[in-house]
Structures are given as structure tokens and as C-alpha cells.
Design a protein around this motif. Structure first.
Motif, mmCIF file in Angstrom:
data_model
loop_
_atom_site.group_PDB
_atom_site.id
_atom_site.type_symbol
_atom_site.label_atom_id
_atom_site.label_comp_id
_atom_site.label_asym_id
_atom_site.label_seq_id
_atom_site.Cartn_x
_atom_site.Cartn_y
_atom_site.Cartn_z
ATOM 1 N N THR A 21 0.826 -1.208 0.000
ATOM 2 C CA THR A 21 0.000 0.000 0.000
ATOM 3 C C THR A 21 0.860 1.257 0.000
ATOM 4 O OG1 THR A 21 -1.803 -1.122 1.163
ATOM 5 C CG2 THR A 21 -1.727 1.287 1.331
ATOM 6 N N MET A 22 1.987 1.222 0.692
ATOM 7 C CA MET A 22 2.836 2.394 0.854
ATOM 8 C C MET A 22 3.646 2.741 -0.389
ATOM 9 S SD MET A 22 4.382 1.581 4.632
ATOM 10 C CE MET A 22 5.567 2.939 4.519
ATOM 11 N N LEU A 23 4.141 1.748 -1.091
ATOM 12 C CA LEU A 23 5.145 1.964 -2.140
ATOM 13 C C LEU A 23 4.751 2.983 -3.208
ATOM 14 C CD1 LEU A 23 6.611 -1.634 -2.636
ATOM 15 C CD2 LEU A 23 7.722 0.366 -1.601
ATOM 16 N N PHE A 25 3.213 5.657 -2.998
ATOM 17 C CA PHE A 25 3.261 7.034 -2.513
ATOM 18 C C PHE A 25 4.689 7.566 -2.389
ATOM 19 C CE2 PHE A 25 -0.757 5.243 -1.053
ATOM 20 C CZ PHE A 25 -1.626 6.175 -1.598
ATOM 21 N N TYR A 26 5.649 6.717 -2.662
ATOM 22 C CA TYR A 26 7.040 7.169 -2.755
ATOM 23 C C TYR A 26 7.410 7.544 -4.189
ATOM 24 C CZ TYR A 26 8.060 5.425 1.960
ATOM 25 O OH TYR A 26 8.086 5.220 3.309
ATOM 26 N N THR A 27 6.609 7.074 -5.163
ATOM 27 C CA THR A 27 6.983 7.257 -6.574
ATOM 28 C C THR A 27 5.843 7.881 -7.378
ATOM 29 O OG1 THR A 27 6.365 4.924 -6.942
ATOM 30 C CG2 THR A 27 8.702 5.400 -6.551
ATOM 31 N N ARG A 29 2.548 8.324 -6.776
ATOM 32 C CA ARG A 29 1.500 9.100 -6.108
ATOM 33 C C ARG A 29 2.098 9.926 -4.968
ATOM 34 N NH1 ARG A 29 -3.232 5.047 -4.649
ATOM 35 N NH2 ARG A 29 -4.288 7.033 -4.245
ATOM 36 N N PHE A 30 3.059 10.746 -5.305
ATOM 37 C CA PHE A 30 3.863 11.437 -4.300
ATOM 38 C C PHE A 30 3.378 12.849 -3.980
ATOM 39 C CE2 PHE A 30 5.594 12.124 -8.507
ATOM 40 C CZ PHE A 30 5.730 13.505 -8.566
ATOM 41 N N ASN A 241 2.990 12.748 6.449
ATOM 42 C CA ASN A 241 3.826 11.623 6.031
ATOM 43 C C ASN A 241 2.946 10.678 5.222
ATOM 44 O OD1 ASN A 241 5.357 9.307 5.783
ATOM 45 N ND2 ASN A 241 5.554 8.933 7.973
ATOM 46 N N PRO A 243 3.252 8.280 2.746
ATOM 47 C CA PRO A 243 3.405 6.820 2.717
ATOM 48 C C PRO A 243 3.136 6.183 4.079
ATOM 49 C CG PRO A 243 5.261 7.909 1.635
ATOM 50 C CD PRO A 243 4.494 8.969 2.360
ATOM 51 N N ALA A 246 -0.621 6.189 4.859
ATOM 52 C CA ALA A 246 -1.282 5.154 4.058
ATOM 53 C C ALA A 246 -1.025 3.774 4.649
ATOM 54 C CB ALA A 246 -0.795 5.222 2.606
ATOM 55 N N GLY A 247 0.219 3.544 5.092
ATOM 56 C CA GLY A 247 0.556 2.268 5.714
ATOM 57 C C GLY A 247 -0.184 2.057 7.018
#
Length: 395
Positions: A21-23, A25-27, A29-30, A241, A243, A246-247
Motif C-alpha cells: 500500500t505504501m510503495l 506514494f514514494y513514486t 502518487r507522491f 507523512n 506513505p 497510508a501504511g
């Protein structure tokens, strides 16, 4: 070497579903959740989806959830955000907390006392429970806040939060509970409990470290710890924060499913098997907090004539991770403040080990630990003069 992790009260692994789910938002969907363009609005939607998930876990309104960096910040926001220090024209507020709290509460209370807040520290009974009458007798006219943890991080002992909150409210005080070790292990309904403020931490419930939340009852005003933008309805400034939030939201969804499906029963069975197996195979072992209700994953055991630090190291060399107490006190040589507050001797406190299981703990892992503990304890005791002396004394 096969490794077994039984220190979940210190931290838990990020579950694969949470990481997945988190990943993005690092790339991809930032976006910044405060921006009005489409990437920003996508980020805002993710934050609010996570807020709804945490609210569903706590049985509260989404607007009552404030995202923070973890349990420590949530605890500090609850205390510093509600209490008024003494001035020349104001007596100041009275805080009641307990001697078994996490240092996020105890050290915050100490600082508030330095600033002019009156502080009373309640002591538990021998099982580690804060009795309602103990709180009732400590209430004062200027008591503004009572803060008692829901489940202890070292012993797992659960406090009678509903009764304690009712007593606080009878005296027109607010009630906060540090539920960091309870979230995901106990069903929590903030309305049924009657609490005004409640703290959780992501990394205790399979979300990433550096995430957390504070439930703030609707209508309760908090002075912020951080000043800046109007994030979190002006209760916690700073870009979210994304990601991590979301986590945390995904972890809250998983925790809710775990609780509703009866997952705690299996975790309790494994904990009980571990506890009973050690008591049966190792002499002179006792349970700290026996007789009190405890969270299903935790047991704190006293091994006579041993040093906890030596046992933790020896177990680690055998591939088993356990703890001598709170992870936040790592490196400390002082005995556990929690066990001392329960009336246990410094010697017993220094000879006590916490085993805390996670939702990923397996039966095979428990069997492996049960095979290791008697061997390790016997070897360490064979090197202990105190143990040799005890054996030489006639029964």
C-alpha cells in the motif's frame, strides 16, 4: 541459524500488504496532500482513506483522528495540549498518571511539573493494576487530566479504563489513555470506554515506524506542539507523512479484520503454550502480573538467580529475540520501573524477561523456543554463585 522474533512489543515488522500500500506514494502518487491540483487531491484522498480506517478501528469519527509521528508525540500532544501551567494569577492544573506508564508519559509529566503543573503518580497493586479507588482518592478540585495506559508494554496487564475514565469525569477531568500496546490486540471503542484522548503507534501494529495517531474527542481543543501550516485541522502542523499514513491506515484495516475474525484466540493459545511450557520445564520461574488480565501476546517471566541482560544475550546467540523490558530503555542497567512499582524487588526486576509474540509467530517457532530456554537457563545458572548457593541450602 533459524531466528525467532519474540519482541513484538518493541516493534513489529511491516506486513507485506502494508508495504504494498505504501510503495506507490514514494513514486507515482507522491503529491502533497495540501495541494489543490490532481496529484495533491489524490494524496489528500489517501490520507482521508487512512483516517477513516483508523477511525473504524477505534470506533470514532474520522475528524477525531490526528496523525502524528508515533506514540510519544501522541502522548505529548495529549498532555501538553490540555494542561495549563501555574502562573501568578492561576493555580494551574493537576495531572494524575501512574508509575507504570511508558516514559513518553512519565518524562512529559516530569517536565510539566517543572513548569508548574501539579502531578500525582498512582501506584498499582501487586498484579500491576491501577485500582479505581486509588484514582478516586487522588482526585482534586483542579484535576484537569488523568492519563492511564490501557495495556502495559512490559507485563501486558490491562487496566480498567472504562471505570477509571468514569471516575475522572465525575471530577470534571479529562481522561487520556496510551493504547499503544492495546491497538490491534484489544477491541477498542472510544465511546464505550468514555475516553477523551487515546494514543496509538503504527510500528506496534505492523505499520512503519514514525507513524501514529491521537484520538481527540469532538469539541476538545488542544494547543498544538508544532506551529506552522493548518494541517490536521490546526492540531499538528507539517506536511503529512503520506506513505506512512497510508501504511497505518492499511494496518488498521488488517487489525480490524484480525480482531473481528477471532485471531486473538490463536495468539493467546501460542502465548499460553510458551508460558506453560517454560513454567513446566524450568524451575523457579514465575509470571509477573499473574492474576491480572493481560493482552494476548505478552508474558513477563521471572527467572530466579539470573540476570535478564545475560539471558537476553544468551537467547540471542541461540537465535531468539526477547527483551528485558521496554525497548526505549535499551542499555539501561536500572531495574524495570514497572516491576518496581508493582512491589517487586530490584533483584527480581533484574531477573525478568518479556516474551511478546506477533501475529506472524508460528507454532513451530514456539516449539523451537521451548527447546532452547531450558538449556540456556541451565547453562547460565551453572555459572551463577547465587544459584549454586541456593542448591546447597536444604529444602
Amino acid at each position: 541459524m533459524r531466528r525467532v522474533y519474540l519482541d513484538a512489543n518493541a516493534t513489529t515488522q511491516v506486513l507485506p500488504e502494508v508495504l504494498e500500500t505504501m510503495l506507490p506514494f514514494y513514486t507515482q502518487r507522491f503529491g502533497n496532500a495540501s495541494s489543490i491540483h490532481q496529484p495533491g487531491q489524490q494524496a489528500r484522498a489517501a490520507v482521508e482513506q487512512a483516517r477513516n480506517a483508523v477511525a473504524a478501528l477505534l470506533k470514532c469519527r474520522a475528524a477525531e483522528v490526528v496523525f502524528t509521528s508515533g506514540g510519544t508525540e501522541s502522548d505529548n500532544l495529549a498532555l501538553f495540549g490540555t494542561l495549563q501551567v501555574a502562573t501568578e494569577i492561576n493555580r494551574g492544573d493537576h495531572l494524575i498518571t501512574s508509575a507504570i506508564e511508558h516514559h513518553a508519559i512519565l518524562n512529559a509529566a516530569e517536565e510539566l511539573e517543572r513548569r508548574g503543573v501539579e502531578v500525582t503518580i498512582l501506584r498499582p497493586d501487586s498484579a500491576g493494576v491501577i485500582q479505581p479507588e486509588t484514582l478516586r482518592s487522588a482526585m482534586r478540585e483542579n484535576t484537569r487530566l488523568v492519563s492511564i495506559m490501557m495495556a502495559n508494554n512490559e507485563t501486558g496487564v490491562i487496566q480498567p479504563i472504562k471505570e477509571l475514565a468514569a471516575i475522572a469525569h465525575e471530577g470534571n477531568a479529562l481522561f487520556h489513555t496510551d493504547a499503544v500496546q492495546a491497538a490491534g490486540k484489544l477491541a477498542i471503542d472510544v465511546k464505550a470506554l468514555g475516553v477523551d484522548l487515546l494514543s496509538i503507534s503504527g510500528h506496534k501494529m505492523y505499520a512503519p515506524q514514525g507513524t501514529g495517531a491521537l484520538y481527540v474527542r469532538r469539541g476538545l481543543h488542544l494547543r498544538p506542539l508544532l506551529y506552522g501550516g493548518s494541517h490536521e485541522r490546526q492540531r499538528r502542523a507539517g506536511t503529512e507523512n503520506l506513505p506512512g499514513i497510508a501504511g497505518l491506515g492499511r494496518a488498521a484495516e488488517i487489525a480490524r479484520g484480525f480482531l473481528e475474525s477471532g485471531g486473538t484466540a490463536e495468539l493467546a493459545r501460542l502465548r499460553d503454550k510458551l508460558e506453560a511450557g517454560i513454567l513446566a520445564s524450568v524451575p523457579q520461574v514465575e509470571v509477573n502480573g499473574a492474576g491480572a488480565e493481560r493482552v494476548v501476546n505478552t508474558t513477563n517471566l521471572y527467572f530466579a538467580h539470573l540476570e535478564a541482560e545475560a539471558l537476553v544475550i544468551a537467547m540471542d546467540l541461540k537465535g531468539v529475540a526477547v527483551s528485558g523490558g521496554s525497548a526505549c530503555q535499551s542499555g539501561a542497567t536500572d531495574p524495570s520501573h514497572v516491576l518496581l512499582a508493582m512491589g517487586l524487588s530490584p533483584e527480581r526486576s533484574r531477573a525478568s524477561i518479556r516474551f511478546s509474540l506477533s501475529r506472524t509467530t508460528t507454532e513451530e517457532e514456539i516449539d523451537a523456543v521451548l527447546a532452547v530456554v531450558p538449556e540456556v537457563v541451565a547453562r547460565l545458572r551453572s555459572l551463577s554463585p547465587a544459584w549454586q548457593q541456593a542448591l546447597a541450602v536444604p529444602a
